[in-house]
Scaffold this active site. Structure first.
Site, short mmCIF file in Angstrom:
data_model
loop_
_atom_site.label_atom_id
_atom_site.label_comp_id
_atom_site.label_asym_id
_atom_site.label_seq_id
_atom_site.Cartn_x
_atom_site.Cartn_y
_atom_site.Cartn_z
N CYS A 173 42.04 36.48 22.68
CA CYS A 173 41.12 36.53 21.45
C CYS A 173 39.71 35.73 21.75
CB CYS A 173 41.94 36.08 20.29
SG CYS A 173 40.95 36.26 18.65
N THR A 174 39.38 35.06 20.94
CA THR A 174 38.11 33.98 21.10
C THR A 174 38.58 33.08 22.05
OG1 THR A 174 38.81 32.86 19.21
CG2 THR A 174 37.40 34.76 18.87
#
Length: 290
Positions: A173-174
């Site tokens: 993800c981030t």
């Protein structure tokens, strides 16, 4: 379970092939990972019947299922920090935990209590000051705290130190924001959470590829949250082979069948995706202004 343990110990005791890294940015490359041979084939080319498979002895089963690993991974570290998305770390951990007897280590920004974005409390016995080497580092994402981590030079320096000797450096993800801020994605193909993905990766000199996961050399990145499971299975596929990757997939009964189409801006009503973009923009605004 006894059979599984014996198989895995045998895998790790026997000599491994030289470590190979590949770039996976296409579905064709993804399909090439691991062994895709038909395991249900006798030496004479005929197929085992269900009765023969059920009656098969331990040694014979192991000989059929065994695939020589392409690499040896002794330690996998999961970086935890306040505000990380729980599934970003626990999804990959659920998959990679089956890489026996590899040691899995939860590493906090600091030692002690870490609280995830879901308000789940983890007690972490190791901080970044305690760990100097890992074969694989997994960096989960989050939101505000993840952005703040991209400005944490002490943390970024530790990530660079681990990356100097790691075999795999991985983000979910981030978490790719943190990997990018550490300078590891410069000139690399990568993916991340869909929110301003191309813009966010471009800041770190990375080329955004809109896929569930991307492999460029030793660097593996996944899209948002649940994609970390897909990426982790692909890692197992590459390292331990398709047989064992399928075993883990079946053990987890990982057969996603969501009750409706969604999970990506292209599959979601624009009213919903626009609302989420605005929510993310407003959430980050005070920190960007600083």
């Amino acid at each position: 379970m006894k059979l599984l343990t014996t198989v895995l110990v045998a895998m790790l005791i026997l000599s491994c092939k030289d470590h190979q890294v590949t770039t996976n940015t296409s579905e064709e490359k993804k399909e090439e990972m691991g062994s895709t041979k038909n395991r249900n084939v006798k030496p004479d080319g005929s197929f085992y019947s269900d009765e023969e498979l059920e009656a098969m002895g331990h040694a014979e089963s192991m000989a059929i299922l065994y695939e020589v690993p392409t690499d040896t991974v002794k330690t996998i570290g999961f970086l935890l920090y306040d505000g990380f998305f729980t599934m970003d770390a626990m999804g990959p951990l659920s998959v990679l935990n089956s890489m026996y007897p590899t040691e899995k280590i939860l590493i906090g920004r600091t030692k002690g209590k870490i609280v995830s974005s879901d308000k789940v409390t983890f007690h972490v016995d190791y901080s970044i000051e305690d760990i100097d080497q890992l074969d694989m580092l997994v960096i989960p994402g989050g939101f505000i705290e993840t952005y703040q981590a991209t400005k944490d030079e002490e943390l970024l320096q530790w990530i660079r130190k681990i990356d100097d000797n790691s075999k795999y450096t991985v983000s979910v993800c981030t978490g790719a924001w943190i990997m990018g801020a550490a300078g590891l994605l410069e000139g690399k193909k990568a993916t991340t959470h869909w929110y301003r993905a191309e813009e966010n990766l471009a800041k770190y000199g990375a080329q955004f590829v809109e896929k569930r996961f991307v492999n460029d050399g030793k660097y593996w990145t996944s899209a948002g949250v649940s994609a970390g499971i897909d990426m982790s299975l692909a890692l197992v596929d590459q390292i331990l082979g398709r047989n064992y990757a399928e075993f883990i997939t079946l053990n987890l009964e990982y057969d996603p069948q969501p009750p409706f189409e969604g999970g990506h801006p292209k599959k979601t009503d624009r009213v919903v995706s626009a609302m989420m973009e605005k929510m993310f923009d407003e959430g980050l605004a005070p920190y960007l202004e600083k």
